[in-house]
Scaffold this motif. Sequence first.
Motif: not given
Length: 334
Positions: A190-195
Motif C-alpha cells: 500500500m502507498n502509505t506514509p509508513q515507509f
Amino acid sequence: MTSSGKRVVVITGASAGVGRATAHSFAREGARIGLFARNQERLEAAREEVERLGGQALVLVGDVANPQRVEEAAAEVEREFGPIDVWVNNAMTSVFSSFKDMTPEEFRRVTEVTYLGAVHGTMAALKRMLPRNRGMVIQVGSALSDRSIPLQSAYCGAKHGMRGFTDSIRCELIHEKSRVHITMVQLPAMNTPQFDWVESRLPNRPQPVPPIYQPDVAADTIVWASHHRRREIYVGLPTVKAMWGNKVSRGLLDLYLGLTGYKSQQTDEPERPDRSGNLWQTVPGPYTAHGRFDARSKGFSTQVWLSENKWGLGALLAGGLAAGAVLARVRRRG
C-alpha cells in the motif's frame, strides 16, 4: 446501529495511511467514528475531514499496546455515539531490518502494537458486541499474514498471529451461535506514509514491494466488508498470488524472496541519516492517507471488484449457460 440509522465505528491507527482513508470511506456513509491513534494533531485533521465528508468523529489519543487505554476508548465512544457496530483493527508498526540486527525490545514493541493491539481491540469490541448479539470486527491483515518476506520478521510474525487468533475466535462465535461476525481483509503493498516513518536499518529508502495500491482501495474494501459476512477478503491480485503461491510452493518462494526480497523493498535513494522513526513515539508531520508513491500506485483493483460481485457474476454466468442450453435445444428441434 443507533436510532439515527448511522453506524458507530472505531478505527485504530486512524491518523494516517489505510486507517485515515478508511475513516473517509465510512464518513461518506454518515458514520459516527472513533478515531484512535497516538498523534493528536493528525487525528484532529482526520476529524475535520470526516466531518466535511458527512460523518461525525471523536478523537481518541492512545496506544493500542495499552489494553486499559483501548478499553477506555471503547467506553468513550459508546458514551458519545452509542453502541459500537464496527471495530476496525488497523494499527501497526514495523522495523525494516534483518532479524540478526534487531533487539528483543524492538521485536516486542512491533508485536505489542501490530498483534496485541488487535487482540486488545477485539477484546474491547466483543465485550460490548457479544451481549447485544450483533456487531462486526474487521482485522486489517496482509498478504504477509500467510507469506512472510525478509527484513520484516516482527511484522510478519504479528500478522500471522493476528490470523491465528482470528480463526480461533471465529470458531468460538460459531460454537456460541453468535450473530457477531469477524472478518479479515488481507492487503497488498500500500502507498502509505509508513515507509517514511517506520524504523529502518536499510541503506536505501524503504518502499512497498510493487505493484503498489492506493490506501483508498483498501478503505473501500474494508467498508464493503462491514456490510457483508465474508470470512476473509483478499485485496489485489498480488495478495491472491502470494496466498495461493505459498500453499503450492513454499520452498520456491523462500528461494525467490531470499534472492529478490532485499532489493524489492528498497528504492535507489540512500536513506536519510536523520530520519526519525515511530516505533517508540509518534512522528510529527503532516502525513495523511497517501505516501510518496502516488505516481506508481493503482487506484482500482479488478480482483476486488470480481470478489465483491462473485455471486452476481456467478448467477449471470449460470443464467447465460441456461439460456444457451435452451437455445441449443430449440435449434435442435427446429
